[in-house]
Design a protein around this motif. Structure first.
Motif, PDB file in Angstrom:
ATOM      1  N   ARG A   1     -27.259 -20.413  16.434  1.00 13.50           N
ATOM      2  CA  ARG A   1     -28.623 -20.783  16.841  1.00 13.50           C
ATOM      3  C   ARG A   1     -29.438 -19.531  17.158  1.00 13.50           C
ATOM      4  O   ARG A   1     -30.604 -19.425  16.799  1.00 13.50           O
ATOM      5  N   GLY A   2     -28.821 -18.589  17.865  1.00 17.32           N
ATOM      6  CA  GLY A   2     -29.495 -17.332  18.179  1.00 17.32           C
ATOM      7  C   GLY A   2     -29.883 -16.582  16.914  1.00 17.32           C
ATOM      8  O   GLY A   2     -30.980 -16.013  16.828  1.00 17.32           O
ATOM      9  N   GLY A   3     -28.994 -16.581  15.919  1.00 17.37           N
ATOM     10  CA  GLY A   3     -29.300 -15.947  14.640  1.00 17.37           C
ATOM     11  C   GLY A   3     -30.480 -16.615  13.956  1.00 17.37           C
ATOM     12  O   GLY A   3     -31.344 -15.939  13.390  1.00 17.37           O
ATOM     13  N   ALA A   4     -30.549 -17.951  14.017  1.00 16.93           N
ATOM     14  CA  ALA A   4     -31.664 -18.685  13.411  1.00 16.93           C
ATOM     15  C   ALA A   4     -32.974 -18.336  14.120  1.00 16.93           C
ATOM     16  O   ALA A   4     -34.003 -18.126  13.469  1.00 16.93           O
ATOM     17  N   ARG A   5     -32.942 -18.268  15.455  1.00 18.47           N
ATOM     18  CA  ARG A   5     -34.151 -17.901  16.205  1.00 18.47           C
ATOM     19  C   ARG A   5     -34.611 -16.490  15.834  1.00 18.47           C
ATOM     20  O   ARG A   5     -35.802 -16.238  15.668  1.00 18.47           O
ATOM     21  N   GLU A   6     -33.655 -15.583  15.714  1.00 18.72           N
ATOM     22  CA  GLU A   6     -33.966 -14.195  15.365  1.00 18.72           C
ATOM     23  C   GLU A   6     -34.597 -14.110  13.974  1.00 18.72           C
ATOM     24  O   GLU A   6     -35.596 -13.418  13.775  1.00 18.72           O
ATOM     25  N   ILE A   7     -34.025 -14.819  13.010  1.00 19.31           N
ATOM     26  CA  ILE A   7     -34.568 -14.832  11.650  1.00 19.31           C
ATOM     27  C   ILE A   7     -35.972 -15.428  11.658  1.00 19.31           C
ATOM     28  O   ILE A   7     -36.901 -14.862  11.069  1.00 19.31           O
TER      29      ILE A   7
END
Length: 150
Positions: free
Chosen positions: A11-17
């Motif tokens: 989820r954190g990776g998706a937010r970052e992207i």
């Protein structure tokens, strides 16, 4: 075999992207609020495998500015590790401008579409918007964990 990632990490990776894509879009409009969600990964084990899906949009700015933002995305995403799969009119009757790109390193795909609903004969309250649909590859939860975010 799917990458092992905790749901919070994915989820954190998706937010970052999404944040990085929004930086490239660079429009001061209204941004939709929902965050990344967890979905089953096809017919794989529902307790062990999952995907992240993060749809969001930007609206409230002139269509001409949105067209410039789409061109910025086309030019900038390859330098950020994305491979542009397609760019041009989509298959819809309105032939909306669409960009599709993959990040093999981050294991995400993105579809970004400019929906110019102002051209309709009767647009009503519909606004033009840039619709972003970010989807991950299939991930596996770490050993001893189960998917609990559906």
């Amino acid at each position: 075999m799917p990458d092992v990632r905790s749901i919070s990490e994915a989820r954190g990776g998706a937010r970052e992207i999404s944040s990085s894509v929004l930086d490239v879009i660079d429009l001061k409009g209204e941004i939709s609020k929902p965050g990344p969600g967890v979905s089953p990964c096809g017919d794989k084990g529902a307790g062990k495998f999952y995907t992240i899906h993060h749809p969001w949009s930007v609206s409230g700015v002139p269509v001409e500015e949105m067209k410039k933002a789409m061109e910025r995305l086309r030019k900038s995403l390859p330098g950020k590790g994305w491979k542009i799969v397609s760019y041009g009119p989509d298959a819809s009757p309105s032939k909306s401008l669409e960009l599709v790109a993959d990040s093999t390193k981050k294991k995400f795909s993105i579809s970004i579409r400019l929906l110019d609903r102002t051209k309709r004969a009767n647009p009503g309250s519909l606004k033009a918007l840039i619709s972003v649909d970010l989807t991950s590859a299939c991930f596996q939860v770490p050993k001893g964990k189960v998917v609990d975010g559906y």
